[in-house]
Structures are given as structure tokens and as C-alpha cells.
Design a protein around this motif. Structure first.
Motif, mmCIF file in Angstrom:
data_model
loop_
_atom_site.group_PDB
_atom_site.id
_atom_site.type_symbol
_atom_site.label_atom_id
_atom_site.label_comp_id
_atom_site.label_asym_id
_atom_site.label_seq_id
_atom_site.Cartn_x
_atom_site.Cartn_y
_atom_site.Cartn_z
ATOM 1 N N ASP A 68 50.007 -2.672 19.342
ATOM 2 C CA ASP A 68 50.683 -2.748 20.472
ATOM 3 C C ASP A 68 51.936 -3.625 20.845
ATOM 4 O OD1 ASP A 68 51.481 -2.309 23.325
ATOM 5 O OD2 ASP A 68 49.708 -3.283 24.155
ATOM 6 N N LEU A 69 53.046 -3.181 20.033
ATOM 7 C CA LEU A 69 54.156 -4.099 19.959
ATOM 8 C C LEU A 69 55.059 -3.679 21.485
ATOM 9 C CD1 LEU A 69 55.623 -4.384 16.533
ATOM 10 C CD2 LEU A 69 54.517 -5.999 17.701
ATOM 11 N N SER A 70 54.423 -4.000 22.537
ATOM 12 C CA SER A 70 55.059 -3.819 23.778
ATOM 13 C C SER A 70 55.758 -5.331 24.306
ATOM 14 C CB SER A 70 54.083 -3.457 24.784
ATOM 15 O OG SER A 70 53.119 -4.597 25.077
ATOM 16 N N ALA A 71 56.600 -5.224 25.299
ATOM 17 C CA ALA A 71 57.268 -6.274 25.670
ATOM 18 C C ALA A 71 56.436 -7.575 26.107
ATOM 19 C CB ALA A 71 58.161 -5.999 26.732
ATOM 20 N N ASP A 72 55.016 -7.082 26.836
ATOM 21 C CA ASP A 72 54.261 -8.004 27.110
ATOM 22 C C ASP A 72 53.428 -8.788 25.805
ATOM 23 O OD1 ASP A 72 54.332 -7.209 29.822
ATOM 24 O OD2 ASP A 72 52.901 -5.732 29.693
ATOM 25 N N ASN A 73 53.436 -8.384 24.687
ATOM 26 C CA ASN A 73 52.998 -9.002 23.680
ATOM 27 C C ASN A 73 53.923 -9.805 22.761
ATOM 28 O OD1 ASN A 73 50.380 -8.418 24.565
ATOM 29 N ND2 ASN A 73 50.614 -6.334 23.555
ATOM 30 N N ILE A 74 55.203 -9.916 23.198
ATOM 31 C CA ILE A 74 56.255 -10.153 22.199
ATOM 32 C C ILE A 74 56.952 -11.397 22.952
ATOM 33 C CG2 ILE A 74 58.468 -10.143 21.333
ATOM 34 C CD1 ILE A 74 57.778 -6.942 20.988
ATOM 35 N N PHE A 75 56.971 -12.659 22.606
ATOM 36 C CA PHE A 75 57.207 -14.067 22.957
ATOM 37 C C PHE A 75 58.626 -14.319 22.316
ATOM 38 C CE2 PHE A 75 53.283 -14.119 24.680
ATOM 39 C CZ PHE A 75 53.231 -15.042 25.761
ATOM 40 N N VAL A 76 59.645 -14.613 23.221
ATOM 41 C CA VAL A 76 60.914 -15.122 22.642
ATOM 42 C C VAL A 76 61.552 -16.358 23.060
ATOM 43 C CG1 VAL A 76 61.687 -12.710 22.413
ATOM 44 C CG2 VAL A 76 62.136 -13.703 24.686
ATOM 45 N N LEU A 109 39.574 -19.873 20.333
ATOM 46 C CA LEU A 109 40.459 -21.006 20.791
ATOM 47 C C LEU A 109 41.885 -21.200 19.853
ATOM 48 C CD1 LEU A 109 40.292 -23.394 22.760
ATOM 49 C CD2 LEU A 109 38.999 -24.539 21.114
ATOM 50 N N MET A 110 42.673 -20.956 20.425
ATOM 51 C CA MET A 110 44.016 -20.989 19.657
ATOM 52 C C MET A 110 45.283 -21.727 20.404
ATOM 53 S SD MET A 110 44.768 -16.642 20.092
ATOM 54 C CE MET A 110 44.734 -16.087 21.886
ATOM 55 N N SER A 111 46.228 -21.525 19.576
ATOM 56 C CA SER A 111 47.619 -22.361 20.097
ATOM 57 C C SER A 111 48.174 -21.335 21.254
ATOM 58 C CB SER A 111 48.501 -22.427 18.913
ATOM 59 O OG SER A 111 48.803 -21.373 18.229
ATOM 60 N N GLU A 112 49.093 -22.252 22.007
ATOM 61 C CA GLU A 112 49.844 -21.349 23.112
ATOM 62 C C GLU A 112 50.920 -20.430 22.385
ATOM 63 O OE1 GLU A 112 51.696 -21.955 27.243
ATOM 64 O OE2 GLU A 112 51.181 -23.934 26.011
ATOM 65 N N ALA A 113 51.316 -19.373 22.901
ATOM 66 C CA ALA A 113 52.575 -18.818 22.360
ATOM 67 C C ALA A 113 53.706 -19.520 22.878
ATOM 68 C CB ALA A 113 52.740 -17.337 22.619
ATOM 69 N N PRO A 114 54.744 -20.206 22.099
ATOM 70 C CA PRO A 114 55.876 -20.639 22.576
ATOM 71 C C PRO A 114 56.725 -19.601 23.211
ATOM 72 C CG PRO A 114 55.915 -20.536 20.380
ATOM 73 C CD PRO A 114 54.488 -19.961 20.630
ATOM 74 N N GLY A 115 57.830 -20.276 24.217
ATOM 75 C CA GLY A 115 58.926 -19.308 24.638
ATOM 76 C C GLY A 115 58.376 -18.441 25.763
ATOM 77 N N GLN A 116 58.728 -17.378 26.157
ATOM 78 C CA GLN A 116 58.329 -16.510 27.441
ATOM 79 C C GLN A 116 58.183 -15.081 27.026
ATOM 80 O OE1 GLN A 116 61.618 -15.875 30.418
ATOM 81 N NE2 GLN A 116 63.262 -16.115 28.716
ATOM 82 N N GLN A 117 57.359 -14.283 27.565
ATOM 83 C CA GLN A 117 57.193 -12.965 27.311
ATOM 84 C C GLN A 117 58.483 -11.893 27.600
ATOM 85 O OE1 GLN A 117 53.639 -12.417 30.226
ATOM 86 N NE2 GLN A 117 52.631 -11.385 28.540
ATOM 87 N N LEU A 118 58.607 -11.337 26.540
ATOM 88 C CA LEU A 118 59.934 -10.332 26.278
ATOM 89 C C LEU A 118 59.706 -9.542 27.701
ATOM 90 C CD1 LEU A 118 62.396 -9.121 24.853
ATOM 91 C CD2 LEU A 118 60.752 -7.675 23.843
#
Length: 541
Positions: free
Chosen positions: A303-311, A118-127
Motif C-alpha cells: 500500500d504505497l499510498s500518500a498516507d504511508n510515505i513520509f517526506v 516498539l519502533m522508531s518514529e518516522a521523520p518528516g511529514q506524511q505525503l
């Protein structure tokens, strides 16, 4: 009245107590009420599903749990425990933006009824929503915007390089302390490698770690399914072709070639990968990859892919998610470029300098010059590129194994002998000839091979003929044969984009002359059943 299927509800992947989940989440926020839409299907990835918990004050949390469809539940629970520990460690010891873990349980013995984080939501949008690869029709980020993101990723890599441990393994938490234990890296877990009876760590040295991954690769080649890996037939990728129809045709031809002779799990293909593993062991010994601080190992995102990076809207990185399979690693494996936009995509060389510059920008001025000198040695362009290729080969996490190996071979051995000549030489050695004979005992009967070919190719005479001719030219069944006559070629047969394009050009000419192959090969401008369609790299069904 319509019936709502379980597939369309929050319980699409697993049953659990939704009310107990909301009670637990509310209690963690001192009683702030929360809710979750039971008729909203969860988001999902390869290994976990996720639902969103909404609080009355507008805060949203994420509830994640294993899908238990890709890996056995026991393994997924280990990954969940390690990911939760890694996130908590990063929050406590760095300013790297990651989700905050409020609660987790790695067994089903809890009021909710399943393992969870159970964790916080990632802010922003997926790269991935804004990056856009060259194959997409819509414009993506400008070069300067990509530079900004790569610079930030370089800075994050430096911060990870400062989180060091005395062994190589995945983090676990016990009584509030964190330590590497069993290694749950992609190379130890994926493609059923969790089944291999190999040491799991933690590993006390780089050599021990590399040798273990090479042993995993070799055992994988000997005993486990290899689809979609055919060493001499790299999978076509979209960026190699001018149009999607041309790429689709190349994929058809590739599928045909690997189908004829059941090439994936054939004795010849298995032995190619055993030779690859042995060659990588020799290469690593020759390379002697440098280390910043020998005897200690940095933490690495797998796995530093664009799916796992939020901006955010200004392209500032706001969160890095998906730390499953994370572990400490040798410096050589941390000092690689991220795979963008997808994990298997090798980063364009134009973005290497922004990444490296971002790394150096956050180095404290007080840092010892000798350490900085070691960083510079690791960031030499050729070493960075080789490190990325080596990491993909060791984990068998690529669809272009031969080209990657050829580049690594050239770097390590120079031009005294190319990779294809090396393989031709190895296939004549008694050790490999004997191993080939042993593998042949496990090949499926010819009658079953022919049935597979007929089931897939049916009455597609033109395509079947091309695939069989290519198989004959490749000397597929004679590569590791005893007393094999020398080939007319001075290197091994490897398919390439140029080969598929040449065949397609021939098919176009043939169609113009006889109008005979339109139903088998989609000819540019004459596609059967519609225009261009985007899709994934094709592999044989």
C-alpha cells in the motif's frame, strides 16, 4: 471536577500496562527516562493504534498494537509478527527507509499485556498532508515536486525487486532468519477472506499464486458480503464531477439503484463476480506475465499510498510505513504504479515516466543486459496499467470493477468482442444458468427486499421511480434466466458518470418546470441545508 472518559485516553482501544511499557522502552535505551501522556488519545488506522513514547533527550518512539476490532486478534497478531519481520529484514538487507524495530511481541503474554511493536518514529511529514488531490481547494505539490517523489518511489521499487525469495508468502522471523510462510496479502485477508478455506501458501509458482487468488475471489463472490461491489454499477468518484454537489447527487442516485432489489448480495451480482473470476483465469493464461528471474519472487509493499510515505521539506522520502499485508509477489504485481494519493487511485499517466526513470537510474552499470531487457518488457506502458488493474480485481480492492475489467479484457483480447458482449454470452451458458438457480435459493425474500427499499427510500417518489426504471432497463432479474429473450442492447447494462449526469440534468429541468424535487435531489445552487461539503465516496448505509 470533570470525568475523563476512557475513550479520550491512551486506553481508548485496549487496556495495557503503561508503566511497564515505559520501563521496557527506557531499558532498551540504557535507562534514559521516558514518558507517555495517559490522557492523549492514540492515533489509529484500520487495524492498529499507535502512541508516542517521549524520552528526556528528545527522541520519540512509536508503540503500535492491534485494535482487535476489524480482524480477529489471532489474525492481527500474525500480521504484526510478519510486519515486524519484514521491517527487520529490510533494515538488514537494504537501504530502503523504514522504521527501526526495537522490540516486538505477538502475544498478550508479556509485561505490557498486549501484542505490540516498539519502533522508531518516522521523520518528516506524511505525503498526504502536502500532496492534495484535484478535488481539494488548497493547492498541492507542483508537478516537478511530484515527479521527484515518483522518481524516488521508482528507485525503491528497483531495490525491492532485488530482495527475492524462492516462494510467494509473507515474511516471518525465526531465530534471526527470515523466510516466506503463510501469505497474508490483502487478497488473502481483507473483506473476511481470512475465513475462506483455501491454501495459504507459501506458493511455489506464479500460476499457483494467481489461481489461489482467483479461487478466493470466486468463493468470496459465492458466500460473502459484496458491499460496496455491484459489478454493473461502479461507485461514483469525486473527480468524475465538476462540483461536490453534483458528485453528491450522483452518489444518491447510485445508492438508490443498488438499494432497489438489494443488488449487492443478489444472485445476479454474485454470479457476475464468479464470471469475472473465471474470465481473469483465462486472461492470465493468455497474458503469461513475464518474470525477471523465474522461480524467484520480489518483496512488495502492499500500500504505497500518500498516507504511508513520509517526506522532508525538500520532498525527499524519509520513511515508508505500514508493511502489514506485505509479501513476496510475482514480478508482474511488483511492477505497477503506486496508488496516489490513495491506494485505490490510479496514478495519472503523466507521472509514469518519472517513476520508471527513477527505477532505471539506480540499476548498477554491471547488471546483465538480458535482465535489463526483461525489466523493459515489464515496464511497457500498457502492461504497467494492466498489472495495476489486475491486482485490484484479484483482491477485489476497487470500487470500479467493471471499468477495470473492461480495460484488462481489451488488452488481453483485443477488439474481437467487448467485455459486455462477453458477459452477455456467458450468462446464457448452461453452467452459469444452473449456478444462478442455486444462488437464487439464497436470495432474501421479496418482502424483506421491499422493506429495505422502503426503509431507505421512504416517500422519495422521484428517486424511487428513477431507481426502479433503471433496474427494469438493466434487465436485472433476467440476466441469467433460462431461455432469456435476446436483449435489444448488444452489450450489458453498466451505469456510468454520463448516465448520472443525464439524470441530474433531467432533474434540473424538471425542477425548473415544476419545482417538485428540491427535497430529494440537491440541485446545483439550491442545496438544501448548506453549501458544498467535502466527503468520502458514498455507499448505502
Amino acid at each position: 471536577m470533570s470525568t475523563v472518559l476512557k475513550y479520550d485516553t491512551v486506553f481508548a482501544y485496549r487496556d495495557f500496562d503503561l508503566q511497564a511499557l515505559c520501563r521496557r522502552a527506557s531499558a532498551l535505551r540504557q535507562g534514559v527516562p521516558c514518558a507517555c501522556d495517559p490522557e492523549k488519545r492514540p492515533a489509529s488506522g484500520s487495524f492498529n493504534f499507535a502512541i508516542f513514547i517521549s524520552f528526556e533527550d528528545g527522541v520519540r518512539w512509536v508503540f503500535r498494537s492491534p485494535t482487535s476490532t476489524t480482524l480477529p486478534l489471532e489474525q492481527e497478531e500474525k500480521l504484526l509478527a510478519s510486519e515486524a519481520a519484514t521491517l527487520r529484514y529490510l533494515k538488514a538487507h537494504s537501504d530502503i527507509p523504514v522504521p527501526e524495530v526495537y522490540d516486538y511481541c505477538v502475544s498478550s503474554d508479556n509485561d505490557i499485556g498486549i501484542p505490540f511493536i516498539l519502533m522508531s518514529e518516522a521523520p518528516g511529514q506524511q505525503l498526504s498532508d502536502v500532496w492534495k488531490s484535484a478535488s481539494h481547494s488548497q493547492p498541492g505539490l507542483e508537478a516537478g515536486e511530484k515527479d521527484k517523489i515518483l522518481s524516488q518511489l521508482g528507485a525503491i521499487t528497483f531495490k525491492l525487486s532485488q530482495l527475492r525469495f524462492d516462494t510467494i508468502g509473507s515474511l516471518f522471523e525465526e531465530a534471526g532468519s527470515f523466510a516466506p510462510k503463510e501469505c497474508l496479502s490483502r487478497g488473502h485477508m481483507l473483506d473476511d477472506r481470512y475465513l475462506l478455506e483455501i491454501p495459504r501458501g507459501p506458493f511455489g509458482s506464479e500460476t499457483e499464486f494467481y489461481n489461489n487468488l482467483i479461487s478466493a475471489l470466486s468463493e468470496h463472490a459465492e458466500t460473502m458480503p459484496l458491499l460496496p461491489h455491484c459489478f454493473v454499477a461502479p461507485v461514483p468518484t469525486r473527480d468524475e464531477y465538476q462540483s461536490y454537489i453534483q458528485y453528491q447527487n450522483a452518489s444518491l442516485l447510485w445508492n438508490d439503484f443498488v438499494c432497489v432489489g438489494d443488488k449487492f448480495d443478489s444472485s445476479k451480482n454474485r454470479l457476475d463476480y464468479v464470471v469475472l473470476a473465471d474470465a481473469l483465469r483465462d486472461i492470465l493464461q493468455k497474458l503469461e506475465p513475464p518474470a525477471v528471474n523465474p522461480g524467484t519472487f520480489p518483496l512488495c509493499h502492499p500500500d504505497l499510498s500518500a498516507d504511508n510515505i513520509f517526506v522532508d521539506e525538500d520532498f525527499n522520502i524519509t520513511c515508508l510505513i505500514d508493511w502489514a499485508f506485505a509479501s513476496s509477489v510475482p514480478d508482474f504485481m511488483l511492477f505497477t504504479m503506486p496508488g496516489l494519493p490513495q491506494y485505490r487511485d490510479e496514478l495519472s499517466s503523466e507521472f509514469e515516466m518519472p517513476f520508471i526513470d527513477g527505477f532505471y537510474e539506480v540499476i548498477p552499470k554491471s547488471m546483465d543486459r538480458r535482465t535489463i531487457s526483461k525489466y523493459r518488457e515489464l515496464w511497457e506502458t500498457d502492461k504497467v496499467q494492466v498489472a495495476w488493474k489486475l491486482s485490484r480485481l484479484l483482491t477485489l480492492d476497487s470500487i470500479r470493477d467493471y471499468p477495470l475489467f473492461a480495460a484488462v479484457w481489451e488488452f488481453a483480447r483485443g477488439f474481437d468482442q467487448d467485455a459486455g458482449q462477453y458477459f452477455q454470452q456467458q450468462c446464457r451458458l448452461p453452467h452459469y444458468v444452473q449456478l444462478y438457480k442455486e444462488f437464487q435459493k439464497e436470495d432474501i425474500p421479496i418482502s424483506e427486499v421491499e422493506k429495505k427499499e422502503n426503509d431507505y427510500l421512504g416517500n422519495k417518489v422521484f428517486r424511487k421511480t428513477i431507481a426502479r426504471k433503471l433496474t427494469l432497463v438493466s434487465e436485472w432479474n433476467r440476466q441469467y434466466a433460462e431461455n432469456k429473450p435476446l436483449s435489444l442492447r448488444n452489450s450489458m447494462f453498466v451505469t456510468s458518470p454520463q448516465l448520472w449526469k443525464w439524470i441530474l440534468s433531467f432533474a434540473q429541468d424538471w425542477d425548473d418546470m415544476f419545482d417538485a424535487v428540491g427535497s430529494e435531489i440537491i440541485i446545483e445552487g439550491k442545496a438544501k441545508g448548506g453549501g458544498e461539503r467535502e466527503g468520502k465516496e458514498g455507499v448505502m448505509p
